[in-house]
Design a protein around this motif. Structure first.
Motif, PDB file in Angstrom:
ATOM      1  N   ALA A   1       0.855  -1.193   0.000  1.00  0.00           N
ATOM      2  CA  ALA A   1       0.000   0.000   0.000  1.00  0.00           C
ATOM      3  C   ALA A   1       0.888   1.240   0.000  1.00  0.00           C
ATOM      4  CB  ALA A   1      -0.923  -0.011   1.218  1.00  0.00           C
ATOM      5  N   THR A   2       1.451   1.531  -1.170  1.00  0.00           N
ATOM      6  CA  THR A   2       2.307   2.709  -1.323  1.00  0.00           C
ATOM      7  C   THR A   2       1.767   3.568  -2.451  1.00  0.00           C
ATOM      8  OG1 THR A   2       3.756   1.551  -2.863  1.00  0.00           O
ATOM      9  CG2 THR A   2       4.371   1.459  -0.546  1.00  0.00           C
ATOM     10  N   THR A   3       2.230   4.785  -2.528  1.00  0.00           N
ATOM     11  CA  THR A   3       1.817   5.706  -3.577  1.00  0.00           C
ATOM     12  C   THR A   3       2.243   5.174  -4.936  1.00  0.00           C
ATOM     13  OG1 THR A   3       2.127   7.521  -2.032  1.00  0.00           O
ATOM     14  CG2 THR A   3       1.977   8.098  -4.362  1.00  0.00           C
ATOM     15  N   ARG A   4       1.318   5.261  -5.879  1.00  0.00           N
ATOM     16  CA  ARG A   4       1.595   4.779  -7.233  1.00  0.00           C
ATOM     17  C   ARG A   4       1.851   5.975  -8.153  1.00  0.00           C
ATOM     18  NH1 ARG A   4       0.062   0.598  -4.007  1.00  0.00           N
ATOM     19  NH2 ARG A   4      -0.658  -1.206  -5.175  1.00  0.00           N
ATOM     20  N   PRO A   5       3.078   6.136  -8.628  1.00  0.00           N
ATOM     21  CA  PRO A   5       3.323   7.195  -9.616  1.00  0.00           C
ATOM     22  C   PRO A   5       2.724   6.795 -10.960  1.00  0.00           C
ATOM     23  CG  PRO A   5       5.346   6.012  -9.141  1.00  0.00           C
ATOM     24  CD  PRO A   5       4.291   5.439  -8.248  1.00  0.00           C
ATOM     25  N   ASP A   6       2.494   7.781 -11.792  1.00  0.00           N
ATOM     26  CA  ASP A   6       1.937   7.547 -13.119  1.00  0.00           C
ATOM     27  C   ASP A   6       3.043   7.023 -14.040  1.00  0.00           C
ATOM     28  OD1 ASP A   6       1.395   8.951 -16.031  1.00  0.00           O
ATOM     29  OD2 ASP A   6      -0.454   8.216 -15.065  1.00  0.00           O
ATOM     30  N   LEU A   7       2.758   5.911 -14.710  1.00  0.00           N
ATOM     31  CA  LEU A   7       3.754   5.272 -15.568  1.00  0.00           C
ATOM     32  C   LEU A   7       4.195   6.200 -16.703  1.00  0.00           C
ATOM     33  CD1 LEU A   7       5.401   2.738 -16.301  1.00  0.00           C
ATOM     34  CD2 LEU A   7       3.432   1.942 -17.614  1.00  0.00           C
ATOM     35  N   ALA A   8       3.238   6.759 -17.433  1.00  0.00           N
ATOM     36  CA  ALA A   8       3.565   7.575 -18.607  1.00  0.00           C
ATOM     37  C   ALA A   8       4.120   8.948 -18.229  1.00  0.00           C
ATOM     38  CB  ALA A   8       2.332   7.728 -19.490  1.00  0.00           C
ATOM     39  N   GLN A   9       3.589   9.547 -17.173  1.00  0.00           N
ATOM     40  CA  GLN A   9       3.963  10.920 -16.841  1.00  0.00           C
ATOM     41  C   GLN A   9       5.146  11.046 -15.879  1.00  0.00           C
ATOM     42  OE1 GLN A   9       2.555  13.528 -18.415  1.00  0.00           O
ATOM     43  NE2 GLN A   9       1.472  11.957 -19.580  1.00  0.00           N
ATOM     44  N   GLN A  10       5.376  10.025 -15.062  1.00  0.00           N
ATOM     45  CA  GLN A  10       6.436  10.134 -14.062  1.00  0.00           C
ATOM     46  C   GLN A  10       7.538   9.091 -14.226  1.00  0.00           C
ATOM     47  OE1 GLN A  10       3.416  10.032 -10.859  1.00  0.00           O
ATOM     48  NE2 GLN A  10       4.481  11.823 -10.037  1.00  0.00           N
ATOM     49  N   ILE A  11       7.159   7.840 -14.424  1.00  0.00           N
ATOM     50  CA  ILE A  11       8.166   6.777 -14.444  1.00  0.00           C
ATOM     51  C   ILE A  11       8.942   6.752 -15.757  1.00  0.00           C
ATOM     52  CG2 ILE A  11       8.546   4.289 -14.321  1.00  0.00           C
ATOM     53  CD1 ILE A  11       6.120   4.144 -12.442  1.00  0.00           C
ATOM     54  N   ARG A  12       8.248   6.768 -16.883  1.00  0.00           N
ATOM     55  CA  ARG A  12       8.967   6.694 -18.172  1.00  0.00           C
ATOM     56  C   ARG A  12       9.903   7.871 -18.409  1.00  0.00           C
ATOM     57  NH1 ARG A  12       4.345   3.853 -21.886  1.00  0.00           N
ATOM     58  NH2 ARG A  12       4.811   1.730 -21.179  1.00  0.00           N
ATOM     59  N   PRO A  13       9.506   9.117 -18.077  1.00  0.00           N
ATOM     60  CA  PRO A  13      10.481  10.212 -18.225  1.00  0.00           C
ATOM     61  C   PRO A  13      11.730  10.002 -17.360  1.00  0.00           C
ATOM     62  CG  PRO A  13       8.276  11.099 -18.039  1.00  0.00           C
ATOM     63  CD  PRO A  13       8.172   9.629 -17.751  1.00  0.00           C
ATOM     64  N   ARG A  14      11.550   9.435 -16.181  1.00  0.00           N
ATOM     65  CA  ARG A  14      12.694   9.163 -15.307  1.00  0.00           C
ATOM     66  C   ARG A  14      13.584   8.080 -15.941  1.00  0.00           C
ATOM     67  NH1 ARG A  14      16.573  10.571 -12.625  1.00  0.00           N
ATOM     68  NH2 ARG A  14      17.152   9.383 -10.808  1.00  0.00           N
ATOM     69  N   LEU A  15      12.971   7.047 -16.513  1.00  0.00           N
ATOM     70  CA  LEU A  15      13.743   6.002 -17.193  1.00  0.00           C
ATOM     71  C   LEU A  15      14.491   6.562 -18.399  1.00  0.00           C
ATOM     72  CD1 LEU A  15      11.257   2.998 -16.999  1.00  0.00           C
ATOM     73  CD2 LEU A  15      13.455   3.214 -15.814  1.00  0.00           C
ATOM     74  N   ASP A  16      13.847   7.478 -19.130  1.00  0.00           N
ATOM     75  CA  ASP A  16      14.510   8.105 -20.278  1.00  0.00           C
ATOM     76  C   ASP A  16      15.723   8.921 -19.833  1.00  0.00           C
ATOM     77  OD1 ASP A  16      12.652   6.942 -21.953  1.00  0.00           O
ATOM     78  OD2 ASP A  16      11.413   8.748 -22.127  1.00  0.00           O
ATOM     79  N   GLU A  17      15.575   9.636 -18.724  1.00  0.00           N
ATOM     80  CA  GLU A  17      16.694  10.414 -18.191  1.00  0.00           C
ATOM     81  C   GLU A  17      17.833   9.491 -17.763  1.00  0.00           C
ATOM     82  OE1 GLU A  17      18.076  12.288 -14.095  1.00  0.00           O
ATOM     83  OE2 GLU A  17      15.966  12.655 -14.529  1.00  0.00           O
ATOM     84  N   LEU A  18      17.472   8.395 -17.109  1.00  0.00           N
ATOM     85  CA  LEU A  18      18.496   7.433 -16.687  1.00  0.00           C
ATOM     86  C   LEU A  18      19.194   6.814 -17.889  1.00  0.00           C
ATOM     87  CD1 LEU A  18      16.786   5.630 -13.684  1.00  0.00           C
ATOM     88  CD2 LEU A  18      18.865   7.006 -13.619  1.00  0.00           C
ATOM     89  N   GLN A  19      18.462   6.606 -18.964  1.00  0.00           N
ATOM     90  CA  GLN A  19      19.068   6.039 -20.165  1.00  0.00           C
ATOM     91  C   GLN A  19      20.148   6.954 -20.714  1.00  0.00           C
ATOM     92  OE1 GLN A  19      16.646   4.060 -23.141  1.00  0.00           O
ATOM     93  NE2 GLN A  19      17.671   5.234 -24.729  1.00  0.00           N
ATOM     94  N   THR A  20      19.896   8.237 -20.716  1.00  0.00           N
ATOM     95  CA  THR A  20      20.889   9.202 -21.189  1.00  0.00           C
ATOM     96  C   THR A  20      22.144   9.141 -20.317  1.00  0.00           C
ATOM     97  OG1 THR A  20      19.146  10.633 -22.029  1.00  0.00           O
ATOM     98  CG2 THR A  20      21.303  11.645 -21.681  1.00  0.00           C
ATOM     99  N   ARG A  21      21.952   9.132 -19.009  1.00  0.00           N
ATOM    100  CA  ARG A  21      23.089   9.047 -18.083  1.00  0.00           C
ATOM    101  C   ARG A  21      23.803   7.704 -18.252  1.00  0.00           C
ATOM    102  NH1 ARG A  21      22.098   8.417 -11.958  1.00  0.00           N
ATOM    103  NH2 ARG A  21      20.273   9.656 -12.468  1.00  0.00           N
ATOM    104  N   LEU A  22      23.036   6.641 -18.376  1.00  0.00           N
ATOM    105  CA  LEU A  22      23.589   5.305 -18.542  1.00  0.00           C
ATOM    106  C   LEU A  22      24.489   5.226 -19.774  1.00  0.00           C
ATOM    107  CD1 LEU A  22      23.756   2.238 -17.989  1.00  0.00           C
ATOM    108  CD2 LEU A  22      21.595   2.008 -19.209  1.00  0.00           C
ATOM    109  N   LEU A  23      24.042   5.802 -20.875  1.00  0.00           N
ATOM    110  CA  LEU A  23      24.839   5.740 -22.104  1.00  0.00           C
ATOM    111  C   LEU A  23      26.140   6.522 -21.976  1.00  0.00           C
ATOM    112  CD1 LEU A  23      22.144   5.813 -24.888  1.00  0.00           C
ATOM    113  CD2 LEU A  23      23.432   3.872 -24.014  1.00  0.00           C
ATOM    114  N   GLN A  24      26.110   7.650 -21.282  1.00  0.00           N
ATOM    115  CA  GLN A  24      27.351   8.402 -21.080  1.00  0.00           C
ATOM    116  C   GLN A  24      28.311   7.615 -20.193  1.00  0.00           C
ATOM    117  OE1 GLN A  24      28.564  11.217 -22.608  1.00  0.00           O
ATOM    118  NE2 GLN A  24      30.385  10.384 -21.624  1.00  0.00           N
ATOM    119  N   GLN A  25      27.778   7.012 -19.138  1.00  0.00           N
ATOM    120  CA  GLN A  25      28.630   6.224 -18.250  1.00  0.00           C
ATOM    121  C   GLN A  25      29.154   4.968 -18.953  1.00  0.00           C
ATOM    122  OE1 GLN A  25      25.757   5.896 -15.093  1.00  0.00           O
ATOM    123  NE2 GLN A  25      26.634   7.626 -13.976  1.00  0.00           N
TER     124      GLN A  25
END
Length: 189
Positions: free
Chosen positions: A117-141
């Motif tokens: 029973a935890t807060t559910r972030p929105d997949l399209a509006q919150q989680i995917r943008p965060r994953l996209d940002e991590l992908q950019t950082r991941l590729l540089q690393q």
């Protein structure tokens, strides 16, 4: 023929030589730890994705989204002078590791009859943008780590650097999967 005492001495020397050799592994490059931290952060987001899948009843497998992520990574690879096929493999490994966490958590919640029973972030509006940002950082690393991928010490570096990053066995297994494409074994001549 060796006497038992000489045989024992040879075994002790051989074991000692192996210990000295293991201790002589060169230290891991500094760029490895941030890369693993990003991979681990990405895996922890899988918990949130699993919650959204639990609530929506949608399948974990999302072929179109996975293809889009990999295609985007291929495009970004060129900008970083990386091999697009290597980057596609890296991202495919991240996706598979992420799904491993999701399947594991859904199985746990199904067995328990409920998700946390935890807060559910929105997949399209919150989680995917965060994953996209991590992908950019991941590729540089990943670009920073690429010169070390063929080093004979790479698997030992990974094994040591992964220790203690994951908070449970499921995430540890997924992190092993996520890092499975980082080291390249030299091919035999």
């Amino acid at each position: 023929m060796l006497r038992p005492s000489h045989l024992l001495s040879c075994i002790v020397l051989a074991l000692g030589a192996g210990t000295v050799q293991a201790a002589a592994v060169a230290p891991a490059p500094e760029v490895l730890q941030p890369l693993l931290a990003t991979l681990n952060e990405r895996l922890n987001i899988a918990d949130l994705v699993a919650l959204t899948k639990w609530d929506s009843g949608k399948p974990i497998q999302d072929g179109p989204r996975e293809a889009q992520v990999i295609a985007n990574a291929r495009t970004l690879a060129s900008a970083r002078q990386l091999d697009p096929d290597d980057v596609a493999q890296l991202l495919a490994a991240q996706i598979e590791a992420n799904k491993l966490v999701q399947y594991g958590l859904l199985a746990q919640w199904q067995a328990a009859g409920a998700a946390p029973a935890t807060t559910r972030p929105d997949l399209a509006q919150q989680i995917r943008p965060r994953l996209d940002e991590l992908q950019t950082r991941l590729l540089q690393q990943y670009a920073d780590f690429t010169p070390y991928r063929h080093d004979a010490n790479c698997p030992a570096w990974l094994a040591k650097a992964r220790r203690g990053l994951a908070h449970d066995t499921l995430h540890e297994l997924a992190l092993t999967r996520a890092t499975g494409e980082l080291c390249v074994r030299p091919t035999a001549p």
